[in-house]
Design a protein around this motif. Structure first.
Motif, PDB file in Angstrom:
ATOM      1  N   GLY A  55      35.069  33.462  46.512  1.00 42.82           N
ATOM      2  CA  GLY A  55      35.139  33.931  45.135  1.00 42.82           C
ATOM      3  C   GLY A  55      36.508  34.469  44.767  1.00 42.82           C
ATOM      4  O   GLY A  55      36.943  34.355  43.613  1.00 42.82           O
ATOM      5  N   TRP A  56      37.192  35.068  45.721  1.00 45.67           N
ATOM      6  CA  TRP A  56      38.529  35.579  45.476  1.00 45.67           C
ATOM      7  C   TRP A  56      39.555  34.452  45.407  1.00 45.67           C
ATOM      8  O   TRP A  56      40.564  34.573  44.710  1.00 45.67           O
ATOM      9  N   GLU A  59      39.925  30.991  41.089  1.00 48.00           N
ATOM     10  CA  GLU A  59      40.138  31.772  39.873  1.00 48.00           C
ATOM     11  C   GLU A  59      39.786  30.983  38.613  1.00 48.00           C
ATOM     12  O   GLU A  59      40.251  31.294  37.527  1.00 48.00           O
ATOM     13  N   ALA A  62      36.651  33.482  37.060  1.00 55.79           N
ATOM     14  CA  ALA A  62      36.843  34.938  37.065  1.00 55.79           C
ATOM     15  C   ALA A  62      38.012  35.272  37.973  1.00 55.79           C
ATOM     16  O   ALA A  62      38.373  34.483  38.856  1.00 55.79           O
ATOM     17  N   HIS A  64      39.668  38.127  40.672  1.00 53.98           N
ATOM     18  CA  HIS A  64      39.492  39.286  41.540  1.00 53.98           C
ATOM     19  C   HIS A  64      40.873  39.825  41.896  1.00 53.98           C
ATOM     20  O   HIS A  64      41.785  39.049  42.221  1.00 53.98           O
ATOM     21  N   THR A  80      38.786  47.403  44.325  1.00 52.32           N
ATOM     22  CA  THR A  80      38.653  45.991  43.998  1.00 52.32           C
ATOM     23  C   THR A  80      38.263  45.870  42.537  1.00 52.32           C
ATOM     24  O   THR A  80      37.497  46.694  42.016  1.00 52.32           O
ATOM     25  N   TYR A  82      37.300  43.155  39.099  1.00 52.86           N
ATOM     26  CA  TYR A  82      36.743  41.870  38.681  1.00 52.86           C
ATOM     27  C   TYR A  82      36.958  41.715  37.182  1.00 52.86           C
ATOM     28  O   TYR A  82      36.660  42.628  36.405  1.00 52.86           O
ATOM     29  N   GLU A  93      35.870  45.378  35.647  1.00 53.64           N
ATOM     30  CA  GLU A  93      34.923  46.059  36.519  1.00 53.64           C
ATOM     31  C   GLU A  93      35.609  46.378  37.835  1.00 53.64           C
ATOM     32  O   GLU A  93      36.435  45.591  38.308  1.00 53.64           O
TER      33      GLU A  93
END
Length: 359
Positions: A55-56, A59, A62, A64, A80, A82, A93
């Motif tokens: 997930g990181w 991109e 979203a 991170h 961290t 988001y 977030e």
């Protein structure tokens, strides 16, 4: 404790967890699990590094970002962040990760300030974070603006409250024992299926989603961002299509996770109108996460939530016989979903407070 000024540097996202520069990323996952353990005794609420990395790295949908706080060579905290990439997204977030041993030295204040600076850098005017709480009574209890639920004050809640954050919502974290008696699930599923009638049929699959279901699944996933109770938290409506479903599932599966989906299809229209997802890490003996459960607003009142929850739990017991418990979060004001959980055997184990600040 003596107030110190930590050195704060960006968290490097490695190409793999075996890369020479992967140590901080691994430390971030370990720190998150440590803090979940310190706060509520549930380290498995946090993903491991293998679950985090895809997930990181991607991109597309979203962003991170992370920052590491050090005193000398010692990591004393992290944050961290988001960022949803929808055009109408206003919020950033974050999770503030400072262990008990280093709390009160000013490290948490420095990282909180960094979150606000990042929000401004990215043109966001809303900051959001979540505090974790044990199921207990304390001298000072906090009630959210929704009026539903209450949680004991903690050092983190005291910090963000003093910085202008508002407690918008309380969520209940519940667990279901996968090795308990399955008969209540079967009985509830039978009754709910009969109540729903012939206009609704159960559809189940293992991730990846079959091509013919991707567009319909995208539509019901998009509704989670708007239909689920969220108080006054500023969440942008998410944009989903079949391609985004494929990208999401590639990230999940590349981390070694397994996913079962139970959905309800509205027979007259062919639309998917309810779903439940159960997800487990590469270690199939650990905690199962319930990623989401939703019944579309236009189809509520037909016990579809009971159908997807019970069907998927029964399916999961067969697919993952070594898994221990299912962990899920629900807003305290979401009484229909909590009533389903309570009826089939979920029990509260912790709570989360949703905090928001507008700048």
């Amino acid at each position: 404790m003596t107030i110190v000024e930590p050195t704060i540097t960006p968290l490097i996202v490695p190409v793999s967890l075996d890369a020479e520069n992967a140590a901080d990323f691994r430390a971030c996952a370990a720190l998150n699990r440590q803090i979940c353990d310190e706060l509520v005794g549930l380290p498995d609420l946090a993903p491991d590094a293998e679950e985090m990395l895809p997930g990181w790295q991607d991109e597309t949908d979203a962003l991170h970002r992370g920052f590491v706080a050090r005193i000398g060579d010692e990591i004393v905290g992290m944050i961290t962040l988001y960022l949803a990439l929808e055009a109408e997204a206003h919020a950033i977030e974050f999770d503030l990760l400072v262990p008990r041993a280093h709390w009160g030295r000013g490290i948490e204040n420095a990282l909180l300030a960094r979150a606000e600076a990042e929000a401004r850098t990215h043109g966001r005017n809303v900051l959001q974070t979540w505090s974790m709480h044990r199921p207990m009574e304390a001298e000072r209890m906090l009630v959210p603006r929704t009026g539903w639920g209450r949680v004991p004050a903690t050092p983190l809640s005291d910090l963000v409250e003093s910085d202008g954050y508002v407690l918008e919502q309380v969520e209940r974290n519940s667990e279901y024992d996968l090795h308990g008696d399955p008969e209540p699930l079967r009985e509830a599923l039978t009754a709910a299926t009969a109540f729903a009638g012939a206009d609704y049929r159960l559809v189940e699959w293992d991730m990846p989603t079959p091509p013919e279901l991707r567009a319909g699944f995208a539509a019901v996933l998009a509704r989670l961002s708007t239909d689920a109770p969220s108080g006054d938290m500023d969440f942008a409506e998410e944009s989903w299509d079949a391609d985004r479903v494929v990208r999401r599932e590639a990230r999940i599966l590349s981390a070694g996770q397994a996913v079962s989906v139970a959905a309800v299809q509205h027979v007259p229209t062919g639309e998917l109108v309810a779903y439940n997802e159960l997800v487990i890490a590469a270690d199939r003996t650990g905690v199962t996460d319930q990623y989401g459960t939703l019944v579309s607003k236009d189809h509520r009142g037909h016990r579809l939530g009971t159908i997807v929850k019970c069907a998927n739990l029964l399916r999961w017991r067969e697919l993952m016989p070594r898994a221990t418990v299912v962990s899920t979060f629900n807003a305290e004001e979401n009484r229909p979903m909590l009533s389903i959980n309570e009826a089939i055997g979920f029990v509260p184990v912790s709570y989360a407070g949703a905090w928001q600040k507008k700048i």
